[in-house]
Each structure stands twice: as structure tokens, then as C-alpha cells.
Write a protein that holds these residues in place. Structure first.
Motif, mmCIF file in Angstrom:
data_model
loop_
_atom_site.group_PDB
_atom_site.id
_atom_site.type_symbol
_atom_site.label_atom_id
_atom_site.label_comp_id
_atom_site.label_asym_id
_atom_site.label_seq_id
_atom_site.Cartn_x
_atom_site.Cartn_y
_atom_site.Cartn_z
ATOM 1 N N ASN A 120 0.869 -0.975 0.212
ATOM 2 C CA ASN A 120 0.117 0.402 -0.208
ATOM 3 C C ASN A 120 0.521 1.258 0.323
ATOM 4 N N VAL A 121 2.453 1.691 0.385
ATOM 5 C CA VAL A 121 2.877 2.170 0.215
ATOM 6 C C VAL A 121 4.074 2.448 -1.025
ATOM 7 N N ARG A 122 4.406 0.889 -1.664
ATOM 8 C CA ARG A 122 5.219 1.247 -2.106
ATOM 9 C C ARG A 122 5.761 -0.176 -3.403
ATOM 10 N N ASN A 123 5.985 -0.175 -4.266
ATOM 11 C CA ASN A 123 6.585 -1.145 -5.024
ATOM 12 C C ASN A 123 7.301 -2.129 -4.668
ATOM 13 N N TRP A 124 7.961 -2.745 -4.334
ATOM 14 C CA TRP A 124 9.024 -3.796 -4.392
ATOM 15 C C TRP A 124 8.703 -4.491 -5.648
ATOM 16 N N ASP A 125 10.761 -5.424 -5.421
ATOM 17 C CA ASP A 125 10.863 -6.437 -6.408
ATOM 18 C C ASP A 125 12.296 -7.005 -6.073
ATOM 19 N N ALA A 126 12.584 -8.143 -6.347
ATOM 20 C CA ALA A 126 13.550 -9.007 -6.406
ATOM 21 C C ALA A 126 13.798 -9.909 -7.751
ATOM 22 N N ALA A 127 15.442 -10.082 -7.472
ATOM 23 C CA ALA A 127 15.373 -10.637 -9.078
ATOM 24 C C ALA A 127 15.987 -12.284 -8.477
ATOM 25 N N VAL A 128 15.755 -12.922 -9.569
ATOM 26 C CA VAL A 128 16.093 -14.487 -9.289
ATOM 27 C C VAL A 128 17.349 -14.143 -10.065
ATOM 28 N N GLU A 129 19.030 -14.817 -9.234
ATOM 29 C CA GLU A 129 19.835 -14.604 -9.601
ATOM 30 C C GLU A 129 19.961 -16.144 -10.361
ATOM 31 N N THR A 146 -0.155 -16.557 -0.314
ATOM 32 C CA THR A 146 -1.746 -17.307 -0.030
ATOM 33 C C THR A 146 -1.561 -19.074 0.022
ATOM 34 N N SER A 147 -1.337 -18.579 -1.611
ATOM 35 C CA SER A 147 -1.333 -20.443 -1.921
ATOM 36 C C SER A 147 0.023 -20.857 -1.346
ATOM 37 N N PHE A 148 0.738 -20.576 -1.200
ATOM 38 C CA PHE A 148 2.811 -21.228 -0.825
ATOM 39 C C PHE A 148 2.184 -20.750 1.174
ATOM 40 N N GLU A 149 0.390 -20.890 1.415
ATOM 41 C CA GLU A 149 0.938 -20.821 3.143
ATOM 42 C C GLU A 149 1.734 -19.646 3.494
ATOM 43 N N ILE A 150 1.505 -18.650 2.874
ATOM 44 C CA ILE A 150 2.944 -16.669 3.120
ATOM 45 C C ILE A 150 1.556 -16.208 3.637
ATOM 46 N N ASP A 151 1.306 -15.299 5.128
ATOM 47 C CA ASP A 151 0.766 -14.173 4.476
ATOM 48 C C ASP A 151 1.466 -13.014 4.459
ATOM 49 N N PRO A 152 0.778 -12.546 3.253
ATOM 50 C CA PRO A 152 1.260 -11.174 2.858
ATOM 51 C C PRO A 152 1.931 -10.170 3.880
ATOM 52 N N PRO A 153 3.298 -10.174 3.904
ATOM 53 C CA PRO A 153 4.236 -9.669 5.163
ATOM 54 C C PRO A 153 3.534 -8.243 5.282
ATOM 55 N N THR A 154 3.417 -7.036 6.291
ATOM 56 C CA THR A 154 3.188 -6.303 7.164
ATOM 57 C C THR A 154 4.303 -5.020 8.083
ATOM 58 N N ALA A 155 4.750 -4.262 8.449
ATOM 59 C CA ALA A 155 4.982 -3.176 8.986
ATOM 60 C C ALA A 155 4.717 -2.412 9.126
ATOM 61 N N ILE A 156 5.272 -1.363 10.440
ATOM 62 C CA ILE A 156 5.045 -0.224 11.221
ATOM 63 C C ILE A 156 3.628 -0.869 11.622
ATOM 64 N N PHE A 157 3.119 -1.887 12.743
ATOM 65 C CA PHE A 157 1.762 -1.882 12.871
ATOM 66 C C PHE A 157 0.820 -2.254 11.823
ATOM 67 N N GLY A 158 1.112 -3.064 11.175
ATOM 68 C CA GLY A 158 0.529 -2.945 9.892
ATOM 69 C C GLY A 158 -0.218 -2.160 9.323
ATOM 70 N N THR A 159 0.237 -0.943 9.331
ATOM 71 C CA THR A 159 0.111 -0.061 8.812
ATOM 72 C C THR A 159 0.584 0.023 7.170
ATOM 73 N N ARG A 185 1.404 -2.513 4.459
ATOM 74 C CA ARG A 185 1.180 -4.364 3.654
ATOM 75 C C ARG A 185 1.509 -4.772 2.407
ATOM 76 N N ALA A 186 1.739 -5.728 2.324
ATOM 77 C CA ALA A 186 1.965 -6.065 1.543
ATOM 78 C C ALA A 186 0.661 -6.347 0.276
ATOM 79 N N ARG A 187 0.495 -7.160 -0.345
ATOM 80 C CA ARG A 187 -0.769 -7.238 -1.573
ATOM 81 C C ARG A 187 -0.326 -8.750 -1.950
ATOM 82 N N ASP A 188 -1.295 -9.791 -1.508
ATOM 83 C CA ASP A 188 -1.154 -11.438 -1.820
ATOM 84 C C ASP A 188 -0.668 -11.289 -3.220
#
Length: 185
Positions: free
Chosen positions: A29-38, A156-169, A171-174
Motif C-alpha cells: 500500500n506504500v510502494r512497490n517492491w521487486d527482486a531478481a532471481v540470480e 497465500t497459495s504457499f501458506e505465506i501471509d502477506p507481510p506487514t510492517a509498522i504495526f500493520g500500516t 501491507r504487502a498485497r497477496d
């Protein structure tokens, strides 16, 4: 004579060639994130044909395919995000993400490429999830096969709850999107 012909027909094993390109994109909800698979390892077993062309590409040529991604090869721009990705995927207990092809369901040739629809299983975080994928395939001048595309997955398809930070403010999207461009030779 038919039996002798069957003995001569052999499967061909192709391996990932060069540096595959794979990327994970997600939103919060704050910004996008990305990661490379090396690092990606993979094999593709196909029935042997005299000449591989898009026109003679058929579902029964695909015997098996596996891809393996070491979790610790997933690297984000920030070390903190990289550590969180490894933590949420339980990298120490489940060091690899795998894809196993079940079946090629259809192939349609469109110009210089073919659209392949297939089903398989992705295992991440120790959890199997059935997927249907659409892959664009093309033949390279050196005879290798290129597969590229995007696949939307849910944490959630892999039983991972989308991460949250700063007391839930924060929130990553699923949803996340895996982009890939891989050559097999």
C-alpha cells in the motif's frame, strides 16, 4: 520393424543455457517492491524430432520439465527486503522453489512464436500449488528454445501471509508477478 523403430527413438534432454532472466514484482500500500532471481537450474526432456520447428511443436513432444530456484538466489535492492523474502520462504527449511511440468494442454503458433498452455506444480515454502501457465516459445538461431512470459501467483497459495510492517500500516498485497526469459539448449 516397428519395434526396432521404437527402440531408436530417444528423448533429448535440454538444459538452461546462459543467464536466465527472472524477476519478482509485488505491491504494497506504500510502494512497490521487486527482486531478481540470480540462479535458475532446469531441464527439459523432449521427444526427439528430425527438425525442430514451431510448426511441428506438439504437446506430446514435452516429456518432462523441472526448474529449481535456490531461495537464497532471490535478491532485492535492499538487504532488509532480501532477508525478509528468505525468512518468509523459510529458506533454511525449504531451500528451493521448484516447478514441475504435469502436462502441455495446448499449443498455438502465432507468427515467429508459439503460445504454450501447460499445467504444473510450483513448490515454495514446502507447499505445492497447482498452476496453469501460458508461455511464449520461440526458436533461436542456435537451435535453442526460448520460453518467456509472466505468471501471477498468490503468496497465500504457499501458506505465506502477506507481510506487514509498522504495526500493520504497511501491507504487502497477496499478488505477485513472476517474469521470466529462459533459453534451453
Amino acid at each position: 520393424m516397428f519395434f526396432a523403430g521404437s527402440l531408436l527413438a530417444q528423448d533429448v534432454t535440454l538444459n538452461i543455457q546462459g543467464q536466465p532472466q527472472m524477476h519478482i514484482d509485488g505491491e504494497a500500500n506504500v510502494r512497490n517492491w521487486d527482486a531478481a532471481v540470480e540462479q535458475v537450474e532446469g531441464t527439459l526432456v523432449m521427444a526427439e524430432v528430425e527438425e525442430m520447428t514451431l510448426e511441428n511443436l506438439s504437446a506430446d513432444l514435452f516429456k518432462e520439465m523441472t526448474l529449481t530456484i535456490p531461495v537464497k538466489s532471490i535478491q532485492a535492492r535492499s538487504g532488509g527486503l532480501t532477508k525478509n523474502i528468505h525468512k518468509y520462504l523459510h529458506a533454511d527449511d525449504h531451500p528451493n522453489i521448484t516447478f514441475t511440468l504435469n502436462e502441455v494442454n495446448g499449443i498455438s503458433v502465432e507468427g515467429e512464436s508459439a503460445i504454450i498452455t501447460a499445467s504444473g506444480i510450483i513448490n515454495a515454502n514446502g507447499v505445492d500449488s497447482d498452476v496453469t501457465i501460458q508461455v511464449t516459445a520461440s526458436l533461436n538461431a542456435d537451435g535453442s528454445i526460448n520460453f518467456r512470459g509472466e505468471q501471477e501467483l498468490l503468496m497465500t497459495s504457499f501458506e505465506i501471509d502477506p507481510p506487514t510492517a509498522i504495526f500493520g500500516t504497511v501491507r504487502a498485497r497477496d499478488e505477485m508477478i513472476i517474469s521470466y526469459n529462459v533459453n534451453f539448449n
